[in-house]
Design a protein around this motif. Sequence first.
Motif, PDB file in Angstrom:
ATOM      1  N   LYS A   1       3.409  17.834  -7.937  1.00 34.04           N
ATOM      2  CA  LYS A   1       3.924  18.263  -9.336  1.00 34.04           C
ATOM      3  C   LYS A   1       4.704  17.268  -9.993  1.00 34.04           C
ATOM      4  O   LYS A   1       5.148  16.596 -10.620  1.00 34.04           O
ATOM      5  N   GLU A   2       6.109  17.309  -8.874  1.00 35.15           N
ATOM      6  CA  GLU A   2       7.751  17.256  -8.345  1.00 35.15           C
ATOM      7  C   GLU A   2       7.165  15.400  -8.069  1.00 35.15           C
ATOM      8  O   GLU A   2       7.766  14.619  -9.107  1.00 35.15           O
ATOM      9  N   ILE A   3       5.819  15.727  -7.805  1.00 39.95           N
ATOM     10  CA  ILE A   3       6.016  13.675  -7.181  1.00 39.95           C
ATOM     11  C   ILE A   3       5.390  12.566  -8.527  1.00 39.95           C
ATOM     12  O   ILE A   3       6.219  12.046  -9.317  1.00 39.95           O
TER      13      ILE A   3
ATOM     14  N   LEU B   1       9.846   2.928  -3.637  1.00 33.57           N
ATOM     15  CA  LEU B   1       8.169   2.577  -2.609  1.00 33.57           C
ATOM     16  C   LEU B   1       7.371   2.244  -3.704  1.00 33.57           C
ATOM     17  O   LEU B   1       6.243   0.946  -3.489  1.00 33.57           O
ATOM     18  N   LEU B   2       7.156   2.927  -4.747  1.00 31.54           N
ATOM     19  CA  LEU B   2       6.286   2.630  -6.134  1.00 31.54           C
ATOM     20  C   LEU B   2       6.629   1.128  -6.317  1.00 31.54           C
ATOM     21  O   LEU B   2       5.663  -0.137  -6.449  1.00 31.54           O
ATOM     22  N   ASP B   3       7.255   1.144  -6.305  1.00 29.53           N
ATOM     23  CA  ASP B   3       7.597  -0.219  -7.208  1.00 29.53           C
ATOM     24  C   ASP B   3       7.756  -1.763  -6.103  1.00 29.53           C
ATOM     25  O   ASP B   3       7.010  -2.694  -6.258  1.00 29.53           O
ATOM     26  N   TYR B   4       7.834  -1.727  -5.141  1.00 27.83           N
ATOM     27  CA  TYR B   4       7.981  -2.205  -4.038  1.00 27.83           C
ATOM     28  C   TYR B   4       6.316  -2.630  -3.997  1.00 27.83           C
ATOM     29  O   TYR B   4       5.978  -3.464  -3.049  1.00 27.83           O
ATOM     30  N   ALA B   5       5.457  -1.346  -3.153  1.00 22.71           N
ATOM     31  CA  ALA B   5       3.733  -1.952  -3.264  1.00 22.71           C
ATOM     32  C   ALA B   5       3.155  -2.245  -4.677  1.00 22.71           C
ATOM     33  O   ALA B   5       2.716  -3.544  -4.375  1.00 22.71           O
ATOM     34  N   THR B   6       4.061  -1.661  -5.877  1.00 20.32           N
ATOM     35  CA  THR B   6       3.102  -2.553  -7.146  1.00 20.32           C
ATOM     36  C   THR B   6       3.446  -4.191  -6.853  1.00 20.32           C
ATOM     37  O   THR B   6       2.750  -5.218  -6.870  1.00 20.32           O
ATOM     38  N   ASP B   7       4.685  -4.586  -6.618  1.00 20.21           N
ATOM     39  CA  ASP B   7       5.418  -6.102  -6.645  1.00 20.21           C
ATOM     40  C   ASP B   7       4.479  -6.989  -5.076  1.00 20.21           C
ATOM     41  O   ASP B   7       3.932  -7.874  -4.938  1.00 20.21           O
ATOM     42  N   LEU B   8       3.869  -5.536  -4.129  1.00 19.72           N
ATOM     43  CA  LEU B   8       3.048  -6.354  -3.069  1.00 19.72           C
ATOM     44  C   LEU B   8       1.503  -6.632  -3.294  1.00 19.72           C
ATOM     45  O   LEU B   8       1.077  -7.227  -2.673  1.00 19.72           O
ATOM     46  N   GLY B   9       1.342  -5.496  -4.222  1.00 23.25           N
ATOM     47  CA  GLY B   9       0.197  -5.824  -4.403  1.00 23.25           C
ATOM     48  C   GLY B   9      -1.040  -4.648  -3.772  1.00 23.25           C
ATOM     49  O   GLY B   9      -1.857  -5.413  -3.724  1.00 23.25           O
ATOM     50  N   VAL B  10      -0.113  -3.872  -3.169  1.00 21.60           N
ATOM     51  CA  VAL B  10      -0.957  -2.951  -2.313  1.00 21.60           C
ATOM     52  C   VAL B  10      -0.314  -1.309  -2.870  1.00 21.60           C
ATOM     53  O   VAL B  10       0.353  -0.733  -3.896  1.00 21.60           O
TER      54      VAL B  10
ATOM     55  N   ASP C   1       6.247  13.855 -11.628  1.00 25.91           N
ATOM     56  CA  ASP C   1       6.763  14.309 -12.955  1.00 25.91           C
ATOM     57  C   ASP C   1       7.916  13.086 -12.394  1.00 25.91           C
ATOM     58  O   ASP C   1       8.747  12.191 -13.243  1.00 25.91           O
ATOM     59  N   ILE C   2       8.294  12.649 -11.710  1.00 23.50           N
ATOM     60  CA  ILE C   2       9.306  11.479 -11.762  1.00 23.50           C
ATOM     61  C   ILE C   2       8.828  10.532 -11.318  1.00 23.50           C
ATOM     62  O   ILE C   2       9.636   8.935 -12.092  1.00 23.50           O
ATOM     63  N   ILE C   3       7.341  10.150 -11.093  1.00 27.47           N
ATOM     64  CA  ILE C   3       6.773   8.710 -11.389  1.00 27.47           C
ATOM     65  C   ILE C   3       6.417   8.887 -13.595  1.00 27.47           C
ATOM     66  O   ILE C   3       7.274   7.599 -14.033  1.00 27.47           O
ATOM     67  N   GLN C   4       6.106   9.895 -14.011  1.00 31.48           N
ATOM     68  CA  GLN C   4       6.064   9.831 -15.245  1.00 31.48           C
ATOM     69  C   GLN C   4       7.168   9.383 -16.236  1.00 31.48           C
ATOM     70  O   GLN C   4       7.196   9.567 -17.141  1.00 31.48           O
ATOM     71  N   GLU C   5       8.775  10.063 -15.073  1.00 31.71           N
ATOM     72  CA  GLU C   5       9.645   9.610 -15.686  1.00 31.71           C
ATOM     73  C   GLU C   5       9.539   8.092 -16.599  1.00 31.71           C
ATOM     74  O   GLU C   5      10.942   7.616 -17.593  1.00 31.71           O
TER      75      GLU C   5
ATOM     76  N   GLN D   1      13.636   7.629  -3.060  1.00 28.88           N
ATOM     77  CA  GLN D   1      12.807   7.005  -2.659  1.00 28.88           C
ATOM     78  C   GLN D   1      11.595   6.434  -3.386  1.00 28.88           C
ATOM     79  O   GLN D   1      10.933   5.935  -3.085  1.00 28.88           O
ATOM     80  N   ILE D   2      10.848   7.504  -3.940  1.00 28.31           N
ATOM     81  CA  ILE D   2       9.226   6.893  -4.421  1.00 28.31           C
ATOM     82  C   ILE D   2       9.347   6.650  -5.657  1.00 28.31           C
ATOM     83  O   ILE D   2       8.470   5.282  -5.572  1.00 28.31           O
ATOM     84  N   ILE D   3      10.694   5.927  -6.858  1.00 23.66           N
ATOM     85  CA  ILE D   3      10.581   4.376  -6.963  1.00 23.66           C
ATOM     86  C   ILE D   3      10.582   3.564  -6.842  1.00 23.66           C
ATOM     87  O   ILE D   3       9.526   2.671  -6.929  1.00 23.66           O
TER      88      ILE D   3
END
Length: 322
Positions: free
Chosen positions: A213-215, A179-188, A217-221, A175-177
Amino acid sequence: MIKLEDNLGRRFEKLRISLLNDCNFSCVYCVSEDFGNVKTIQKPVTDQPLSPEEFAKLIEAVHRLTGLKSIRLTGGEPLLYGNLFQLIDHIQKIGISDIRLTTNAYYLKEKASKLFYAGVKSVNISVDAIDKDIFSKISRHPNTSRVFSGIEAAVKAGMNVKLNAVVMRGKNDSQIIPLLDYATDLGVKIRFLELMKMGHLYHSENGLFFPEKEILDIIQEKYAIENIQREHAETSNYWRTSGGGIFGIIANESTPFCHDCNRLRMDSNGIFYGCLSNAHGEKLSAYMDDDFLLTEKLRGLLRLKQPVKFHGSELSMRNIGG
Ligand code: SF4
């Protein structure tokens, strides 16, 4: 105001208050499996937390000696504390205007704008997955959709919203990506937390630990990222993404942050803790009118802080509010 500082120059500047132990969620990283099944979670509030007046007396005494900069209201679930607005009013009258909240947002939709106008400008919201089944499994609550309407109400009310997600291997690292995309869309901003060895996880994390480190790695993919300068006493390190988002990682294991910690904690019974990693607490109510003894007690609590990193605690997150 006296110079209450330790050998690393640390002072108590932020007070985190766990208003009550009760919560309508039972997150797997907060309470153990045998805490009870979903049906029992809706039971009414049971523990008798302090009244707003009792909390205010303790806050006032500590503030008088330390000059607190902010107060964070946590729990259990602080929105279950019946006298929340009376307490906020007392804190304002003591002269502390920076009042923050940490909540699971289940009851936030109805209260967001009233909290904002009462003086709560900043809120941290726990959201561990976008996928509702995964979120329900982690929170042990059947209906997590109210969390998202609570988040959106807080943003609409003008609050400074930050999301917190505890990342656990095999439970929600998928769910890392989302969640990140949800937050980015919301501007938070969203912060991903390394699991903390607290309460039932103190002796074993059951292989759930998922490191910084693994978090990354996933985001930088998916995104290029750029590190943002860390602020004083900040628990999180932050990065900007090529997708226009900002995320943080609170890595108590991989990138410890004890060296400039300025946090003091109080639980719902008025017991104070100098460090999350030390279960020794002090009931300060007997010293409220004796500045010399109160100073000595606070100095003792400051001495409990870790020199480098968090080692864990038998205290449950639910009791001390994280
Ligand atoms: S473990 Fe203690 S000293 Fe370290 S950041 Fe947490 S509260 Fe502060």
